[in-house]
Design a protein around this motif. Structure first.
Motif, PDB file in Angstrom:
ATOM      1  N   TYR A   1      31.334  27.079  45.445  1.00 48.36           N
ATOM      2  CA  TYR A   1      31.591  27.516  46.807  1.00 48.36           C
ATOM      3  C   TYR A   1      30.646  28.669  47.156  1.00 48.36           C
ATOM      4  CZ  TYR A   1      35.714  24.781  45.743  1.00 48.36           C
ATOM      5  OH  TYR A   1      36.542  23.761  45.367  1.00 48.36           O
ATOM      6  N   PRO A   2      29.358  28.391  47.301  1.00 49.63           N
ATOM      7  CA  PRO A   2      28.386  29.469  47.555  1.00 49.63           C
ATOM      8  C   PRO A   2      28.712  30.248  48.824  1.00 49.63           C
ATOM      9  CG  PRO A   2      27.272  27.421  46.969  1.00 49.63           C
ATOM     10  CD  PRO A   2      28.697  27.070  47.207  1.00 49.63           C
ATOM     11  N   GLY A   3      28.686  31.579  48.677  1.00 47.30           N
ATOM     12  CA  GLY A   3      28.887  32.441  49.822  1.00 47.30           C
ATOM     13  C   GLY A   3      30.313  32.581  50.287  1.00 47.30           C
ATOM     14  N   GLU A   4      31.268  31.924  49.628  1.00 44.48           N
ATOM     15  CA  GLU A   4      32.658  31.995  50.064  1.00 44.48           C
ATOM     16  C   GLU A   4      33.371  33.155  49.364  1.00 44.48           C
ATOM     17  OE1 GLU A   4      36.564  29.070  50.570  1.00 44.48           O
ATOM     18  OE2 GLU A   4      34.572  28.261  50.160  1.00 44.48           O
ATOM     19  N   PHE A   5      34.165  33.898  50.113  1.00 40.90           N
ATOM     20  CA  PHE A   5      34.941  35.018  49.570  1.00 40.90           C
ATOM     21  C   PHE A   5      36.342  34.504  49.215  1.00 40.90           C
ATOM     22  CE2 PHE A   5      31.541  36.924  51.845  1.00 40.90           C
ATOM     23  CZ  PHE A   5      31.295  38.164  51.259  1.00 40.90           C
TER      24      PHE A   5
ATOM     25  N   PRO B   1      31.127  45.016  42.432  1.00 42.07           N
ATOM     26  CA  PRO B   1      31.672  46.231  41.810  1.00 42.07           C
ATOM     27  C   PRO B   1      32.756  46.850  42.687  1.00 42.07           C
ATOM     28  CG  PRO B   1      29.286  46.222  41.695  1.00 42.07           C
ATOM     29  CD  PRO B   1      29.672  45.074  42.578  1.00 42.07           C
ATOM     30  N   GLY B   2      33.878  47.163  42.054  1.00 39.78           N
ATOM     31  CA  GLY B   2      34.971  47.767  42.802  1.00 39.78           C
ATOM     32  C   GLY B   2      35.682  46.801  43.723  1.00 39.78           C
ATOM     33  N   GLY B   3      35.275  45.553  43.720  1.00 44.40           N
ATOM     34  CA  GLY B   3      35.919  44.565  44.585  1.00 44.40           C
ATOM     35  C   GLY B   3      35.522  44.669  46.032  1.00 44.40           C
ATOM     36  N   GLN B   4      34.424  45.408  46.313  1.00 44.66           N
ATOM     37  CA  GLN B   4      34.018  45.522  47.713  1.00 44.66           C
ATOM     38  C   GLN B   4      33.775  44.136  48.301  1.00 44.66           C
ATOM     39  OE1 GLN B   4      32.330  47.413  45.345  1.00 44.66           O
ATOM     40  NE2 GLN B   4      31.914  49.447  46.143  1.00 44.66           N
ATOM     41  N   GLY B   5      34.145  43.993  49.495  1.00 45.22           N
ATOM     42  CA  GLY B   5      33.950  42.709  50.143  1.00 45.22           C
ATOM     43  C   GLY B   5      35.236  42.208  50.739  1.00 45.22           C
ATOM     44  N   GLY B   6      36.351  42.414  49.984  1.00 44.31           N
ATOM     45  CA  GLY B   6      37.626  41.922  50.516  1.00 44.31           C
ATOM     46  C   GLY B   6      37.502  40.477  50.937  1.00 44.31           C
ATOM     47  N   LEU B   7      37.828  40.197  52.164  1.00 48.14           N
ATOM     48  CA  LEU B   7      37.639  38.856  52.702  1.00 48.14           C
ATOM     49  C   LEU B   7      36.233  38.649  53.239  1.00 48.14           C
ATOM     50  CD1 LEU B   7      40.997  38.079  54.513  1.00 48.14           C
ATOM     51  CD2 LEU B   7      40.099  37.064  52.424  1.00 48.14           C
ATOM     52  N   GLY B   8      35.410  39.665  53.134  1.00 46.45           N
ATOM     53  CA  GLY B   8      33.999  39.480  53.437  1.00 46.45           C
ATOM     54  C   GLY B   8      33.603  39.689  54.868  1.00 46.45           C
TER      55      GLY B   8
ATOM     56  N   ALA C   1      44.107  29.987  52.587  1.00 48.47           N
ATOM     57  CA  ALA C   1      44.769  31.068  53.316  1.00 48.47           C
ATOM     58  C   ALA C   1      44.225  32.440  52.925  1.00 48.47           C
ATOM     59  CB  ALA C   1      46.273  31.019  53.069  1.00 48.47           C
ATOM     60  N   THR C   2      43.584  32.537  51.790  1.00 48.47           N
ATOM     61  CA  THR C   2      43.069  33.842  51.350  1.00 48.47           C
ATOM     62  C   THR C   2      41.569  33.789  51.110  1.00 48.47           C
ATOM     63  OG1 THR C   2      43.556  33.332  49.027  1.00 48.47           O
ATOM     64  CG2 THR C   2      45.264  34.454  50.291  1.00 48.47           C
ATOM     65  N   SER C   3      40.893  32.861  51.777  1.00 47.51           N
ATOM     66  CA  SER C   3      39.446  32.709  51.611  1.00 47.51           C
ATOM     67  C   SER C   3      38.741  32.885  52.941  1.00 47.51           C
ATOM     68  CB  SER C   3      39.119  31.323  51.030  1.00 47.51           C
ATOM     69  OG  SER C   3      39.770  31.135  49.802  1.00 47.51           O
ATOM     70  N   CYS C   4      37.439  33.141  52.845  1.00 47.82           N
ATOM     71  CA  CYS C   4      36.668  33.374  54.056  1.00 47.82           C
ATOM     72  C   CYS C   4      35.236  32.914  53.823  1.00 47.82           C
ATOM     73  CB  CYS C   4      36.687  34.851  54.411  1.00 47.82           C
ATOM     74  SG  CYS C   4      35.771  35.255  55.914  1.00 47.82           S
TER      75      CYS C   4
END
Length: 324
Positions: free
Chosen positions: A90-94, A214-221, A307-310
């Motif tokens: 899933y390239p680029g998917e958060f 790192p640190g999980g930055q991005g969240g839902l992106g 539901a939790t992807s972006c």
């Protein structure tokens, strides 16, 4: 002068003849009758019989059914030389969670500064018969940065993948990624970490399907389009987590166990770090998951929870294409 016939001599001779005849007859009457001699064989010899030779049968030669050849886009990190096509890319998917309809848990372990702890984790996974996904920092496992342990690190990560575990990308420098961090800089950091992973596994074809910022930055992106663009360029999705053990924040082994076990949910991605408190909690957590009917899998089989992807439309960055 001729002999004269004497009646007395005649009588005597006749009497003697009668006596001898009587004796002979008596002997014949009292003599035992000889028994016939029988010859009984002591061994029974088999009578040879004629053996019928089996008629040889001819096995028909079957023509092998040709297997269709698939052109791989990405190969599985597990067996890159043998797996023809990896479906779960899933390239680029958060993503932060797997399929919520499946009772599956995903153990993920970050940073990994100490090879001894990595080996302890591998031993626990082997004992429990499950696999996990590792996200090492590139410079933490680079043999060039640890000359006194170079071969030990190489042997450790070669064993890790040989035992069926998966290595994701946690960047090389572990530098915080900001919303305005250029995609090219992120991309270079990802490529450097991948090169190190290929070195320590001894597999120049090793590929990765997920990175963890790192640190999980991005969240839902939705605030990190450059991160999404860099991950997509490398053929990777951006994977955060559903449950954090808290081990990197100083939680004890007992606290980690209690928190993770009470947080189990279908498709959960569980975040651990390569610290002793996390490593010591794994056996109990895995056994608790099994007792509750969960199985464990690696991220190369993860199907995202919508539901939790972006995801993004790269043509209209930074506009969000779809978010749950």
């Amino acid at each position: 002068m001729s002999k004269e016939y004497s009646p007395r001599r005649f009588v005597r001779n006749a009497t003697l003849g009668l006596f001898l005849a009587a004796e002979i007859s008596a002997c014949n009457a009292t003599a035992p009758t000889p028994k016939p001699i029988s010859f009984e064989p002591t061994l029974s010899l088999p009578v040879p019989t004629e053996t019928t030779k089996p008629t040889p049968t001819t096995t028909p030669t079957l023509e092998p059914t040709p297997t269709p050849t698939l052109e791989p886009t990405f190969v599985s990190p597990r067996l890159p030389e043998q797996t023809p096509l990896l479906q779960y890319v899933y390239p680029g998917e958060f993503v932060k969670r797997g399929d919520p309809t499946k009772k599956v848990l995903y153990i993920t372990i970050d940073d990994l500064w100490h090879a001894d702890t990595v080996r302890q984790i591998i031993a626990t996974l082997d004992e429990e018969g499950v696999n996990a996904s590792f996200f090492p920092i590139g410079r933490a496992i680079d043999p060039e940065n640890h000359s006194d342990q170079a071969q030990y690190i190489i042997d450790t990560y070669s064993m890790l993948v040989t035992h069926g575990n998966v290595i994701g990308n946690h960047t090389n420098n572990h530098a915080p990624i900001q919303p305005n961090t250029p995609s090219a800089a992120i991309d270079a950091d990802l490529e450097r970490q991948l090169a190190i992973v290929q070195k320590v596994t001894g597999n120049p074809n090793y590929m990765q399907t997920w990175m963890r910022p790192p640190g999980g930055q991005g969240g839902l992106g939705n605030k990190f389009p450059n991160l999404g663009a860099a991950a997509e360029a490398e053929g990777m999705g951006v994977l955060t987590w559903t449950i954090s053990s808290g081990g990197d924040g100083g939680a004890t082994t007992a606290q980690i166990i209690a928190h993770v076990i009470t947080s189990f949910q279908n498709g959960a991605v569980i975040l651990f770090h390569g610290y002793p408190n996390d490593a010591n909690s794994l056996k109990t957590i895995i056994e608790a998951g099994k007792a509750q009917g969960y199985t464990f899998d690696t991220i190369d089989h993860l199907v995202p929870d919508p539901a939790t992807s972006c995801t993004f439309d790269t043509a209209t960055f930074p506009a969000v294409k779809s978010c749950g």
